[in-house]
Design a protein around this motif. Structure first.
Motif, short mmCIF file in Angstrom:
data_model
loop_
_atom_site.label_atom_id
_atom_site.label_comp_id
_atom_site.label_asym_id
_atom_site.label_seq_id
_atom_site.Cartn_x
_atom_site.Cartn_y
_atom_site.Cartn_z
N ASP A 584 -0.01 -44.06 12.76
CA ASP A 584 -0.48 -44.66 11.50
C ASP A 584 -1.67 -43.85 10.97
O ASP A 584 -2.82 -44.27 11.09
N PRO A 585 -1.43 -42.69 10.38
CA PRO A 585 -2.53 -41.84 9.91
C PRO A 585 -3.37 -42.48 8.80
O PRO A 585 -4.57 -42.21 8.69
N ALA A 586 -2.76 -43.32 7.97
CA ALA A 586 -3.51 -43.96 6.89
C ALA A 586 -4.58 -44.90 7.46
O ALA A 586 -5.75 -44.87 7.05
N ALA A 587 -4.18 -45.76 8.42
CA ALA A 587 -5.15 -46.66 9.05
C ALA A 587 -6.18 -45.87 9.85
O ALA A 587 -7.37 -46.21 9.87
N ALA A 588 -5.72 -44.80 10.49
CA ALA A 588 -6.64 -43.97 11.26
C ALA A 588 -7.69 -43.33 10.36
O ALA A 588 -8.86 -43.20 10.74
N THR A 589 -7.28 -42.95 9.16
CA THR A 589 -8.22 -42.37 8.21
C THR A 589 -9.32 -43.35 7.86
O THR A 589 -10.51 -42.99 7.80
N GLU A 590 -8.96 -44.60 7.62
CA GLU A 590 -9.97 -45.61 7.28
C GLU A 590 -10.94 -45.84 8.44
O GLU A 590 -12.14 -45.99 8.24
#
Length: 781
Positions: A584-590
């Motif tokens: 989950d790169p999007a959640a990881a980015t946050e």
């Protein structure tokens, strides 16, 4: 009584007035809203010259004259009014008080009276100015004084030193021309040494000279006379004894303005006894200081602690001490010339050695308080305090290293400053200090044991594993000898760190699991949190993602409970990495952005670089390759400042970096990749964090779009010429513009693009050309 209409007596300047545009504008503004403006400032800073220039530019506002009343040579304050009367042309020969005569003459006139050099006749000048302003409503007074007149309606303007370059960042000769101190030096030097100019060969020495002279015009004027027989570099080298060197002033100047020493002697003589005593003691500070430091170090032996605040206030009023308001409070400093004079007086008093020891003990105690209270609220403020005190911490450390009573203080202080070293951007310097301390002979075992694990941690962060392991071996042996359980547990944790950095994950996990328990049992919450975050990243690298996430959650709960934030940012970084590995790169980015946002309150180069690296990997994972390249460049700029690379933190992180770079290079053309990296490779840590968090000016965010959407056609034209390597002067000639206009264009380009250097403009232009070529070759639709 009748008298001819006054016309004024402003002297004709025999030398050009250099710079001070902002100051003149501000003084004139103050004169428009206040009838009494007092220019204060340290001796030699140019109060009189600024007053004369501001008055000359304001002549039209005073049709009945601008009058300079020079009080410098006056010794009897009762003669102030008579001196003014003589200056403005009072003809009344009666026995009435001269103040009344002046008021009557100027009753219906619009005039400006300049009371120059009021400091030694302060009460009489204040009384005269107050009476005149009340009696003659069309009159305004512009005073120069080393301290305020302190009467109703007075507006103060502290005349600053001339703007001067940072000698550590003196880029080129042309860039130095924007600084008033350099312009003054160059102009006056050319008068005594025809042909003198600031060149690429001497510009670094010129920058150093202006900085060493504090940008004080009189000091620069005196120094310039020595350029008849010395080069600029030789002059800088001799400035250690500036009071003996700068002794060739104008023969027609007042005696106190003919030499630098006489000038400062005059300021010293004007101080009260206790003010002089505090001045000499404040010279012990190497950098800026706060009020608690002044009270803790300088009080006693004739100065009550409660009196320090009033005495500092008086010295600020006299411009001996400079006060600077900051978010965290007020900091104070002495100009180097003032400090050196005070240090000479301190040495003459026989109190210098004792005061330096008090200075050392104060900063040692401050460092120990930070270390002891680290795991809790206020970490950012504590590091900001140490960062502000850095110059004095260095001075205290130097004394520790030469302490005849032994190395105990050196070991204590280098260890107590551990957060300053590895969480505050001073890693290489911290390594040098702790290594020096450990090399001192005759060390007490307990203090050496702690210093050894601090040295090991710093060495590991720099990638020096052999030295770190050697330090840990000795630390473990000594800890066993004195039964220091905390040191043994920390050493175990650092053994885990070494294993992690060497890629031995099973060994790292075992060491961290053991140290978490030991440090928790010993009550070392910070140490246990450090072990937990490293355990979590080790588990994530090993593919044990569930355990890694659980460890992060547990550590976050502990940090939340105790109000700790620094390790919390690392835990969130690990959580972001773990979430990415879960797909989950999007959640990881946050999560990673949250970690990096905490770092804004610190100056932790390593932490910021690791988190920006992860954001780069996440951007590449989401096919945002231009952004990935920008972030790789920003991270790399920080690694260079630290003196290490991401490879020092283990092969697993290094492999992720390599894969990201390869993928980004494949996705972008080579010229695009180089331009993107170059656009961020010179950022400061704060700028790199802002860039990674998308906090640049809005126009910078649009730099991926059409150039015309960011810059005006003229600005784009200037940017193209900057990209060709042309100087502002050459650009002005090419475009038939004034150099000042080009300076303004370049400043606006930098601001619009969110850049700080010309090289970034060049990289941006290159990237825009590459995009345009790509669009031409591969049109959409």
């Amino acid at each position: 009584m009748t008298a001819p209409a006054p016309t004024g007596n402003l002297p004709v300047a025999v030398t050009t007035f250099v710079g001070r545009r902002r100051e003149i504008t501000e003084v004139r503004r103050l004169m428009s809203v206040s009838r009494l403006v007092t220019l204060t400032g340290v001796g030699g800073v140019g109060k009189t010259r600024l007053a004369l220039e501001a008055a000359a530019q304001s002549r039209r506002s005073f049709p009945d004259g601008v009058w300079l009343v020079d009080l410098a040579a006056l010794e009897d304050g009762s003669q102030v009014a008579q001196t003014v009367a003589n200056t403005v042309g009072v003809l009344d020969q009666s026995t009435r008080p001269p103040a009344e005569k002046v008021a009557e003459l100027l009753l219906r006139r619009q005039a400006l009276i300049i009371l120059d050099n009021c400091e030694h006749l302060l009460d009489d000048c204040a009384a005269f100015a107050d009476g005149l302003l009340r009696a003659a409503p069309g009159v305004r007074v512009l005073a120069t004084s080393r301290r305020p007149l302190e009467i109703t309606g007075e507006h103060l303007f502290t005349v600053p030193p001339l703007s001067m370059p940072d000698p550590e960042h003196a880029v080129d000769a042309e860039a130095l021309g924007q600084y008033d101190a350099v312009s003054l030096l160059a102009e006056r030097a050319a008068a005594v040494h025809p042909g003198f100019a600031v060149t690429e060969r001497n510009h670094t020495a010129v920058a150093r000279l202006c900085a060493r002279l504090d940008g004080i015009p009189l000091a620069i004027e005196l120094a310039v006379t020595r350029l008849r027989v010395l080069s600029v570099k030789e002059l800088v080298d001799r400035l250690e004894d500036r009071f003996a060197l700068l002794t060739s002033g104008s023969r027609v100047a007042l005696p106190r303005q003919q030499t630098l020493r006489a000038l400062i002697d005059w300021s010293y003589a004007l101080c009260m006894e206790q003010e002089r005593l505090l001045w000499t003691r404040l010279s012990v500070f190497s950098g800026g200081f706060d009020l608690p430091a002044a009270e803790g170090i300088c009080s006693g032996d004739g100065l009550e602690p409660a009196s320090i605040v009033d005495l500092v206030d008086q010295l600020v009023a006299q411009s001996i001490v400079i006060g600077e308001h900051r978010d965290a409070g007020v900091r104070f400093r002495l100009l180097e010339t003032i400090r050196q004079y005070g240090r000479e007086r301190l040495a003459e008093s026989g109190q210098e050695a004792a005061l330096r020891r008090r200075h050392r003990d104060f900063y040692l105690a401050r460092a120990q308080r930070v270390a002891d209270g680290w795991c809790g609220p206020g970490q950012e403020a504590a590091l900001a305090q140490l960062r502000a005190d850095h110059g004095d911490l260095r001075a205290a450390l130097e004394l520790c290293m030469s302490d005849p009573d032994g190395p105990q203080a050196a070991l204590l202080m280098t260890a107590a400053l551990r957060q300053h070293w590895y969480a505050d951007g001073f890693l290489p310097e911290g390594r040098r200090w702790v290594d020096r301390a450990l090399d001192l002979p005759g060390q007490p075992v307990a203090e050496r044991t702690t210093a050894l694990w601090v040295a090991a941690w710093v060495s590991l962060l720099q990638g020096d594993h052999d030295i770190a392991n050697s330090r840990l071996e000795e630390c473990e042996a000594l800890a066993k000898e004195v039964d220091d359980r905390t040191a043994r547990a920390v050493a175990t944790s650092l053994r885990g760190t070494a294993a992690l950095f060497e890629g031995d994950l099973p060994e790292a996990i075992a060491r961290f699991e053991k140290s978490v328990v030991s440090l928790r049992e010993s009550g070392n919450t910070h140490g246990s949190l450090m072990s937990m975050f490293q355990l979590a990243i080790s588990l994530a690298h090993a593919g044990e993602l569930e355990r890694a996430a659980a460890t992060c959650d547990q550590a976050l709960a502990i940090s939340q409970e105790c109000g700790e934030r620094w390790v919390r940012s690392y835990i969130l970084w690990v959580l972001g990495f773990d979430t990415w590995q879960r797909g989950d790169p999007a959640a990881a980015t946050e999560q990673t952005r949250e970690a990096l946002s905490i770092q804004r309150g610190f100056n932790d180069h390593v932490g910021a670089a690791l988190m920006i690296e992860l954001l780069a990997w996440l951007a590449a994972a989401q096919a945002e390759f231009t952004r990935a390249a920008h972030l790789l460049g920003a991270a790399d700029s920080i690694w260079r400042k630290v003196g290490t690379t991401i490879d020092a933190f283990g092969p697993h992180l290094g492999a992720h970096h390599a894969r990201c770079e390869q993928a980004t290079r494949r996705a972008l053309r080579d010229s695009q990749y180089r331009a993107a990296v170059a656009g961020t490779e010179n950022l400061t840590v704060a700028q790199a964090i802002a860039h990674a968090l998308n906090e640049e000016p809005k126009a910078a965010a649009s730099s991926d779009g059409e150039p015309g959407m960011v810059l005006t056609p003229r600005e784009r034209e200037v940017a193209d010429l900057v990209a060709q390597g042309r100087s502002n002067r050459a650009i002005a000639e090419s475009l038939v513009l004034s150099p000042r206009t080009v300076d303004g264009h370049v400043e606006r380009i930098l601001a619009k693009l969110g850049f700080t250097a010309r090289t970034q403009i060049a990289a941006w232009v290159t990237e825009q050309r590459a995009r345009s070529e790509h669009a031409d070759r591969y049109p959409q639709g």
